[in-house]
Design a protein around this motif. Structure first.
Motif, short mmCIF file in Angstrom:
data_model
loop_
_atom_site.label_atom_id
_atom_site.label_comp_id
_atom_site.label_asym_id
_atom_site.label_seq_id
_atom_site.Cartn_x
_atom_site.Cartn_y
_atom_site.Cartn_z
N MET A 190 52.15 64.60 22.33
CA MET A 190 51.88 65.27 23.61
C MET A 190 52.27 66.74 23.55
O MET A 190 53.62 66.92 23.90
CB MET A 190 52.45 64.45 24.69
CG MET A 190 51.67 63.08 25.09
SD MET A 190 52.68 62.03 26.18
CE MET A 190 53.91 61.52 25.31
N PRO A 191 51.50 67.62 23.15
CA PRO A 191 51.88 69.00 23.16
C PRO A 191 52.29 69.49 24.66
O PRO A 191 51.89 69.16 25.67
CB PRO A 191 50.61 69.80 22.67
CG PRO A 191 49.44 68.98 23.39
CD PRO A 191 49.95 67.56 23.27
N PHE A 192 53.50 70.41 24.54
CA PHE A 192 54.05 70.98 25.39
C PHE A 192 54.70 70.18 26.76
O PHE A 192 54.53 70.28 27.75
CB PHE A 192 52.88 72.21 26.14
CG PHE A 192 52.50 73.11 25.21
CD1 PHE A 192 53.08 73.89 24.54
CD2 PHE A 192 50.86 72.83 24.84
CE1 PHE A 192 52.62 74.92 23.44
CE2 PHE A 192 50.56 73.74 24.13
CZ PHE A 192 51.26 74.56 23.09
N LEU A 193 54.98 69.09 26.21
CA LEU A 193 55.65 67.96 27.29
C LEU A 193 56.64 68.48 27.99
O LEU A 193 57.58 69.29 27.52
CB LEU A 193 56.17 66.79 26.40
CG LEU A 193 56.81 65.32 27.17
CD1 LEU A 193 55.53 65.07 27.77
CD2 LEU A 193 57.35 64.54 26.24
N LEU A 214 48.07 74.77 41.20
CA LEU A 214 49.33 74.95 40.35
C LEU A 214 48.94 74.19 38.93
O LEU A 214 48.51 72.87 39.09
CB LEU A 214 50.55 74.04 40.74
CG LEU A 214 51.12 74.53 42.11
CD1 LEU A 214 52.27 73.90 42.90
CD2 LEU A 214 51.67 76.16 41.86
N ARG A 215 49.24 74.71 37.93
CA ARG A 215 48.83 74.07 36.63
C ARG A 215 50.02 74.27 35.91
O ARG A 215 50.55 75.35 35.48
CB ARG A 215 47.54 74.99 35.93
CG ARG A 215 46.04 74.49 36.46
CD ARG A 215 45.10 75.19 35.90
NE ARG A 215 44.03 74.93 36.42
CZ ARG A 215 42.83 75.55 36.29
NH1 ARG A 215 42.79 76.66 35.62
NH2 ARG A 215 41.66 74.89 37.00
N PHE A 216 50.58 73.37 35.16
CA PHE A 216 51.73 73.43 34.25
C PHE A 216 51.55 72.25 33.22
O PHE A 216 51.01 71.21 33.79
CB PHE A 216 53.12 73.34 35.08
CG PHE A 216 53.15 72.41 36.24
CD1 PHE A 216 53.62 71.11 35.77
CD2 PHE A 216 52.73 72.64 37.44
CE1 PHE A 216 53.70 70.15 36.84
CE2 PHE A 216 53.05 71.74 38.54
CZ PHE A 216 53.26 70.38 38.12
N PRO A 217 52.39 72.33 32.12
CA PRO A 217 52.90 73.52 31.65
C PRO A 217 51.68 74.64 31.31
O PRO A 217 50.67 74.35 30.95
CB PRO A 217 53.17 73.17 30.23
CG PRO A 217 53.29 71.66 30.44
CD PRO A 217 52.45 71.24 31.36
#
Length: 245
Positions: A190-193, A214-217
């Motif tokens: 899972m990239p950028f967990l 809102l979007r993250f990461p």
């Protein structure tokens, strides 16, 4: 008088961490979820601020009964519709029951909750709905989950247009991979967990700032948006290659 938020899916993951974060900021938190035991544990952390409500969000009659029991004077500064689940399916033998369960909690419960709690919001208040970045790209075995989240995102965007004249703010939240009990079941990279505590802080700050999305990461968001711009054939081949790796 302290500000008040209602959060669904508050017994674990993003919902639990966000409920705890809001309570620590002095907010009164109506924490909704099915698990009475987990809600009791959450409320014990901050009993002065957290009001646990054990409800099955897919039980419309129970939801309606609780909503009717609220005093007319009760309103929410923020309603955060966060409850959701992920079930992976096999394309060669689609589990129809898994689709029904996934859409029942991820989409139908969002629509029902919106209908029930919208009257408890006034101009200047916020309805925040949690979707996912999953619908940006065709991930393997995600036919049910991704489709349900695509429906949530479209519903939220369309709702914002139709509520524009009410003064009620509508915030669409599309997380990527967040370290929760749900994602801990995944058996793939899972990239950028992102730690769930960071996600809760992002939600609090974003809603407070009046953000409509809102979007993250962010790095995962940028990557998926770039992938979505690829020619359709290339994107499909890449998704298939990712499935095999």
């Amino acid at each position: 008088m302290s500000a008040t938020i209602l959060i669904t899916g508050a017994s674990s993951g993003i919902g639990r961490e966000t409920a705890s974060y809001y309570a620590k900021q002095g907010w009164t938190v109506y924490a909704l979820a099915r698990s009475a035991d987990k809600l009791a544990e959450l409320a014990a952390e901050n009993p002065a601020q957290i009001i646990p409500i054990s409800l099955d969000l897919t039980d419309l009659a129970a939801m309606q009964a609780w909503q009717r029991s609220l005093p007319a004077t009760v309103h929410f500064d923020v309603v955060l519709l966060n409850a959701g689940n992920c079930e992976y399916v096999e394309a060669k033998d689609l589990d129809l029951a898994a689709f029904e369960r996934t859409f029942a909690i991820n989409f139908q419960a969002v629509v029902a909750s919106t209908k029930l709690f919208l009257p408890k919001l006034h101009a200047g208040n916020t309805l925040a709905i949690v979707s996912s970045m999953a619908h940006f790209f065709p991930f393997t075995r995600s036919e049910a989950y991704g489709a349900s989240k695509a429906a949530v995102s479209y519903f939220t965007e369309s709702l914002r247009v139709d509520l524009a004249d009410t003064g009620i703010k509508v915030c669409l939240i599309e997380p990527g991979f967040i370290d929760t009990p749900l994602t801990q079941k995944n058996d793939f990279s899972m990239p950028f967990l992102m730690p769930v505590a960071v996600a809760a802080k992002r939600i609090f700050e974003g809603i407070n700032a009046g953000k409509i999305r809102l979007r993250f990461p962010r790095r995962l968001g940028y990557l998926l948006r770039i992938l979505s711009l690829l020619p359709y054939g290339i994107r499909t081949k890449l998704a298939a290659r990712m499935k095999q790796s």
